[in-house]
Write a protein that holds these residues in place. Sequence first.
Motif, PDB file in Angstrom:
ATOM      1  N   PRO A   1      44.043 171.011  39.438  1.00  0.00           N
ATOM      2  CA  PRO A   1      44.203 170.315  40.720  1.00  0.00           C
ATOM      3  C   PRO A   1      45.574 170.573  41.329  1.00  0.00           C
ATOM      4  CG  PRO A   1      43.376 168.829  39.011  1.00  0.00           C
ATOM      5  CD  PRO A   1      43.818 170.073  38.324  1.00  0.00           C
ATOM      6  N   PHE A   2      45.657 170.495  42.645  1.00  0.00           N
ATOM      7  CA  PHE A   2      46.936 170.595  43.341  1.00  0.00           C
ATOM      8  C   PHE A   2      47.742 169.311  43.185  1.00  0.00           C
ATOM      9  CE2 PHE A   2      45.725 174.409  45.753  1.00  0.00           C
ATOM     10  CZ  PHE A   2      46.953 175.027  45.860  1.00  0.00           C
ATOM     11  N   SER A   3      47.074 168.179  43.300  1.00  0.00           N
ATOM     12  CA  SER A   3      47.776 166.908  43.327  1.00  0.00           C
ATOM     13  C   SER A   3      48.022 166.373  41.924  1.00  0.00           C
ATOM     14  CB  SER A   3      46.979 165.878  44.126  1.00  0.00           C
ATOM     15  OG  SER A   3      47.624 164.612  44.099  1.00  0.00           O
ATOM     16  N   PHE A   4      49.212 165.811  41.717  1.00  0.00           N
ATOM     17  CA  PHE A   4      49.531 165.161  40.449  1.00  0.00           C
ATOM     18  C   PHE A   4      48.685 163.907  40.229  1.00  0.00           C
ATOM     19  CE2 PHE A   4      53.537 167.355  41.613  1.00  0.00           C
ATOM     20  CZ  PHE A   4      53.669 168.167  40.496  1.00  0.00           C
TER      21      PHE A   4
ATOM     22  N   GLN B   1      37.516 177.575  45.623  1.00  0.00           N
ATOM     23  CA  GLN B   1      37.984 178.303  44.446  1.00  0.00           C
ATOM     24  C   GLN B   1      39.456 177.980  44.213  1.00  0.00           C
ATOM     25  OE1 GLN B   1      39.513 182.366  43.929  1.00  0.00           O
ATOM     26  NE2 GLN B   1      37.501 182.888  43.071  1.00  0.00           N
ATOM     27  N   TYR B   2      39.804 177.750  42.952  1.00  0.00           N
ATOM     28  CA  TYR B   2      41.178 177.398  42.585  1.00  0.00           C
ATOM     29  C   TYR B   2      41.673 178.392  41.544  1.00  0.00           C
ATOM     30  CZ  TYR B   2      39.876 172.921  44.686  1.00  0.00           C
ATOM     31  OH  TYR B   2      39.437 171.943  45.541  1.00  0.00           O
ATOM     32  N   LYS B   3      42.910 178.872  41.736  1.00  0.00           N
ATOM     33  CA  LYS B   3      43.452 179.871  40.813  1.00  0.00           C
ATOM     34  C   LYS B   3      44.977 179.772  40.821  1.00  0.00           C
ATOM     35  CE  LYS B   3      43.010 184.794  39.645  1.00  0.00           C
ATOM     36  NZ  LYS B   3      42.216 184.556  38.427  1.00  0.00           N
ATOM     37  N   VAL B   4      45.577 179.836  39.638  1.00  0.00           N
ATOM     38  CA  VAL B   4      47.031 179.885  39.527  1.00  0.00           C
ATOM     39  C   VAL B   4      47.444 181.352  39.412  1.00  0.00           C
ATOM     40  CG1 VAL B   4      49.066 179.191  38.210  1.00  0.00           C
ATOM     41  CG2 VAL B   4      47.121 177.632  38.418  1.00  0.00           C
TER      42      VAL B   4
ATOM     43  N   ALA C   1      44.412 177.825  46.449  1.00  0.00           N
ATOM     44  CA  ALA C   1      43.013 177.415  46.603  1.00  0.00           C
ATOM     45  C   ALA C   1      42.436 178.024  47.870  1.00  0.00           C
ATOM     46  CB  ALA C   1      42.899 175.893  46.651  1.00  0.00           C
ATOM     47  N   GLN C   2      41.221 178.575  47.755  1.00  0.00           N
ATOM     48  CA  GLN C   2      40.455 178.961  48.930  1.00  0.00           C
ATOM     49  C   GLN C   2      39.733 177.709  49.415  1.00  0.00           C
ATOM     50  OE1 GLN C   2      40.822 182.010  50.165  1.00  0.00           O
ATOM     51  NE2 GLN C   2      42.086 182.605  48.417  1.00  0.00           N
ATOM     52  N   ILE C   3      39.804 177.447  50.719  1.00  0.00           N
ATOM     53  CA  ILE C   3      39.399 176.156  51.258  1.00  0.00           C
ATOM     54  C   ILE C   3      38.194 176.288  52.182  1.00  0.00           C
ATOM     55  CG2 ILE C   3      40.169 174.163  52.611  1.00  0.00           C
ATOM     56  CD1 ILE C   3      41.638 174.433  49.984  1.00  0.00           C
ATOM     57  N   ASP C   4      37.295 175.333  52.088  1.00  0.00           N
ATOM     58  CA  ASP C   4      36.250 175.171  53.099  1.00  0.00           C
ATOM     59  C   ASP C   4      36.899 174.487  54.299  1.00  0.00           C
ATOM     60  OD1 ASP C   4      34.182 173.869  54.681  1.00  0.00           O
ATOM     61  OD2 ASP C   4      32.790 174.358  53.061  1.00  0.00           O
TER      62      ASP C   4
ATOM     63  N   SER D   1      35.643 194.393  43.025  1.00  0.00           N
ATOM     64  CA  SER D   1      35.962 193.758  41.744  1.00  0.00           C
ATOM     65  C   SER D   1      35.935 192.243  41.913  1.00  0.00           C
ATOM     66  CB  SER D   1      37.354 194.194  41.270  1.00  0.00           C
ATOM     67  OG  SER D   1      37.419 195.592  41.108  1.00  0.00           O
ATOM     68  N   PRO D   2      35.125 191.544  41.117  1.00  0.00           N
ATOM     69  CA  PRO D   2      35.081 190.081  41.228  1.00  0.00           C
ATOM     70  C   PRO D   2      36.389 189.453  40.756  1.00  0.00           C
ATOM     71  CG  PRO D   2      33.576 190.885  39.520  1.00  0.00           C
ATOM     72  CD  PRO D   2      34.187 192.081  40.142  1.00  0.00           C
ATOM     73  N   GLN D   3      36.781 188.402  41.441  1.00  0.00           N
ATOM     74  CA  GLN D   3      37.994 187.644  41.121  1.00  0.00           C
ATOM     75  C   GLN D   3      37.604 186.177  40.961  1.00  0.00           C
ATOM     76  OE1 GLN D   3      41.026 189.056  40.700  1.00  0.00           O
ATOM     77  NE2 GLN D   3      40.207 191.098  41.131  1.00  0.00           N
ATOM     78  N   PRO D   4      37.197 185.771  39.760  1.00  0.00           N
ATOM     79  CA  PRO D   4      36.759 184.383  39.565  1.00  0.00           C
ATOM     80  C   PRO D   4      37.939 183.425  39.590  1.00  0.00           C
ATOM     81  CG  PRO D   4      36.812 185.532  37.472  1.00  0.00           C
ATOM     82  CD  PRO D   4      37.126 186.562  38.523  1.00  0.00           C
ATOM     83  N   GLY D   5      37.648 182.148  39.844  1.00  0.00           N
ATOM     84  CA  GLY D   5      38.668 181.117  39.778  1.00  0.00           C
ATOM     85  C   GLY D   5      38.957 180.715  38.349  1.00  0.00           C
ATOM     86  N   ASP D   6      39.948 179.864  38.176  1.00  0.00           N
ATOM     87  CA  ASP D   6      40.314 179.393  36.841  1.00  0.00           C
ATOM     88  C   ASP D   6      39.251 178.437  36.301  1.00  0.00           C
ATOM     89  OD1 ASP D   6      42.655 180.830  36.976  1.00  0.00           O
ATOM     90  OD2 ASP D   6      43.887 179.127  37.617  1.00  0.00           O
ATOM     91  N   ASP D   7      39.047 178.481  35.007  1.00  0.00           N
ATOM     92  CA  ASP D   7      38.094 177.580  34.351  1.00  0.00           C
ATOM     93  C   ASP D   7      38.782 176.925  33.150  1.00  0.00           C
ATOM     94  OD1 ASP D   7      35.834 176.238  33.565  1.00  0.00           O
ATOM     95  OD2 ASP D   7      34.875 177.997  32.646  1.00  0.00           O
ATOM     96  N   PRO D   8      39.105 175.644  33.241  1.00  0.00           N
ATOM     97  CA  PRO D   8      38.823 174.743  34.370  1.00  0.00           C
ATOM     98  C   PRO D   8      39.870 174.897  35.468  1.00  0.00           C
ATOM     99  CG  PRO D   8      39.942 173.541  32.640  1.00  0.00           C
ATOM    100  CD  PRO D   8      39.705 174.930  32.099  1.00  0.00           C
TER     101      PRO D   8
END
Length: 288
Positions: free
Chosen positions: A270-273, A113-116, A130-133, A260-267
């Motif tokens: 990315p972290f990397s440039f 999951q990715y979120k700013v 980012a939540q990471i596996d 309370s659900p906290q969805p990631g950003d859509d879209p």
Amino acid sequence: MLQTRCVRFVSAVSRHPPSTVVPTNHHTGHRKRDCHSGRYDVIVVGGGHAGTEAAAAATRMGANTLMVTHKLDTIGEMSCNPSFGGVGKGHLMKEIDALDGVCARICDKSGIQYKVLNTRKGPAVWGPRAQIDRSLYKKHLQEELFNNTPNLTFLARPVEDLILTTNSQPDSDVCKQLVQGVRLDDGQCIHGDTVVLTTGTFLRGQINIGLETRPAGRVGDAPAIGLAKSLEDAGFTVGRLKTGTPPRVDGRTIDYTGLSPQPGDDPPQPFSFLNDAVWIKVQARCCT
């Protein structure tokens, strides 16, 4: 011109310069290094987040680099918190990525999951997170280091001491001793022009669980006791910081109906440039 080579998994625990003769101890099956065999431009102690970035940065500069760590299979292990970034640390990751670091690129291949954060405020306080596996992160990071990083050698041994010599300029008020390399737990020496210590939680580390306290770098790994004493003998003050590792909760035992659900950003951003998109198509949903 430094020789370029990529490290691959072989039967030995490490790779060595081609000019080095490495006899095998047939009783233990481990490779043993002679005290004076080989010299490196940079020796990195530790294989965590800081160690992997330090080793990768040294090789990008063309330095013949050795990473010494307790276990090769725990290089890139996310021990405490399965996430990257946030306010402050997200900025740091962007800076590392701008210097061609590896963590942001690996996060884009292993996040769930990715979120700013803080987007309701000004851009100066936005924090990419980012939540990471954890398994995926370690897998992709090790692939990057083992297969795609020239000039990098690995050795799985504990470092117990620093090789120090007296500074040839005794009038220096800053530098009284010079580092010439490291001494391993079995007394063998490896010489290098520069030593980078990235010991993380291992430097005389201990684990506290309830009222129980025991020496450990993390669960299942021994701490670096000798190296802590070596730093004290060299005149450094050694302290201890608390990580506050949270308990792991089995998601199958949680009732999510009241959360309370906290969805990631859509879209997702990315972290990397270097990347236009992250690997995942359907992000995990977090709850608070």
